[in-house]
Motif scaffolding. Structure first.
Motif, short mmCIF file in Angstrom:
data_model
loop_
_atom_site.label_atom_id
_atom_site.label_comp_id
_atom_site.label_asym_id
_atom_site.label_seq_id
_atom_site.Cartn_x
_atom_site.Cartn_y
_atom_site.Cartn_z
N ILE A 23 -3.23 2.46 8.99
CA ILE A 23 -3.25 1.00 9.11
C ILE A 23 -2.28 0.53 10.19
O ILE A 23 -2.58 -0.40 10.95
N LEU A 24 -1.12 1.19 10.29
CA LEU A 24 -0.18 0.82 11.35
C LEU A 24 -0.80 1.05 12.72
O LEU A 24 -0.61 0.24 13.64
N PHE A 25 -1.55 2.14 12.85
CA PHE A 25 -2.23 2.42 14.12
C PHE A 25 -3.20 1.30 14.48
O PHE A 25 -3.21 0.80 15.62
N PHE A 26 -4.02 0.87 13.51
CA PHE A 26 -4.99 -0.19 13.80
C PHE A 26 -4.31 -1.53 14.04
O PHE A 26 -4.81 -2.35 14.83
N ILE A 27 -3.19 -1.78 13.36
CA ILE A 27 -2.46 -3.02 13.61
C ILE A 27 -1.92 -3.04 15.03
O ILE A 27 -2.02 -4.06 15.74
N VAL A 28 -1.34 -1.94 15.47
CA VAL A 28 -0.82 -1.85 16.84
C VAL A 28 -1.95 -2.02 17.85
O VAL A 28 -1.81 -2.74 18.85
N MET B 11 -14.72 3.10 8.54
CA MET B 11 -14.39 4.13 7.55
C MET B 11 -12.89 4.40 7.51
O MET B 11 -12.28 4.47 6.43
N LEU B 12 -12.26 4.55 8.67
CA LEU B 12 -10.83 4.87 8.71
C LEU B 12 -9.98 3.72 8.19
O LEU B 12 -8.99 3.94 7.47
N THR B 13 -10.34 2.50 8.54
CA THR B 13 -9.57 1.35 8.07
C THR B 13 -9.65 1.22 6.56
O THR B 13 -8.63 1.01 5.88
#
Length: 298
Positions: free
Chosen positions: A43-48, A275-277
């Motif tokens: 989630i941190l990756f997608f937020i960034v 899927m990843l999120t």
């Protein structure tokens, strides 16, 4: 006769145990959960990615060249191009903004409305509980996606209306959760003692009942974000959510389904992002449940 001299005794050391608050203890437990940490990382990756989308995306998500239509992944276009020659990588990056925005704010709306209704129904009971509970029963009688479609059909297809629809259909989930929690808490001794000293009902709810109901709300809300992202993608797939050229992941899947054999990358990368999120939020939710629920601790 001389009396024996007493030898001075060494002071007895009393070992003091550290008093750990429930939230601090939950944080310690959560940090030991490797799967939860993986979820946080995802989630941190997608937020960034969502925050830095204007700087990461190599192309504008809405611009394309028909001569570059359905080109496979390459050094120029990492995720290939879609049926309009738009860069799929750029659209997936900007799609993270939309999915996280819809998922987070729809759940915030559901939590606020559901918690308020659940507190009123559980604490005051009687006719207030009857009306609110019957409202929840009516809403839960419909499949959630059908109810969302009905709300969007009334309000009109758009991303904002999809967010409102998702928030509305998830209100009963949080409302019934909070109501059940309040029904058990209001019979506890500390609540009865607060009533006995004349504390107002509003103060009892805010200072005693609501803080002790936060743990299940946080866990359900975290998993609810994953559900909301799927529902937003479903509405976008049906053409009732985000409208062109907005790069919402569900809309991208719907627009590319007829090219799945000719250009599968146009479907694979948005699908993997969804899927990843969802996986990330589910892992976090499982970790929070294990950390905040005393019955899950050994």
């Amino acid at each position: 006769m001389a009396q024996p001299q007493l030898q001075p005794q060494a002071p007895i050391k009393v070992k003091q145990e550290e008093v750990v608050s429930p939230w601090k203890d939950a944080w310690r437990t959560l940090r030991k959960n490797k799967l939860a940490l993986v979820g946080f990382g995802i989630i941190l990756f997608f937020i960034v990615v969502a925050v830095l989308a204007p700087w990461i995306a190599p192309y504008p998500y809405y611009e394309g060249q028909l001569v570059m239509k359905n080109k496979p992944p390459s050094e120029e276009h990492w995720f290939g191009t879609d049926y309009n020659g738009r860069d799929v990588f750029s659209r997936v990056i900007y799609g993270a903004q939309i999915s996280l925005w819809v998922g987070t704010f729809s759940v915030i709306g559901s939590v606020l409305a559901g918690t308020l209704l659940g507190l009123l129904a559980g604490y005051y009971g009687r006719w207030i509980d009857t009306i609110i509970s019957r409202l929840f029963d009516i809403m839960l009688a419909f499949p959630s996606i059908l109810l969302a479609i009905a709300v969007v059909a009334i309000l009109g297809p758009s991303l904002q209306n999809a967010l409102i629809a998702i928030a509305i259909i998830n209100i009963p989930t949080f409302g019934r959760l909070v109501r059940a929690r309040v029904l058990s808490l209001k019979e506890e001794e500390f609540v009865m003692a607060a009533r006995a000293i004349g504390m107002k009902n509003s103060r009892i709810i805010m200072q005693h009942i609501l803080p002790n109901s936060l743990a299940p709300i946080i866990v359900t809300g975290t998993m609810g974000i994953a559900t909301a992202i799927i529902e937003a993608a479903a509405l976008g797939f049906l053409g009732l959510g985000a409208q062109a050229p907005e790069p919402e992941w569900g809309k991208m899947l719907a627009d590319s389904r007829q090219y799945i054999q000719k250009a599968p990358w146009t479907v694979i990368f948005p699908g993997l992002s969804i899927m990843l999120t969802v996986l990330g939020f589910n892992l976090i939710g499982d970790g929070l449940r294990d950390a905040l629920d005393p019955r899950m601790k050994s």
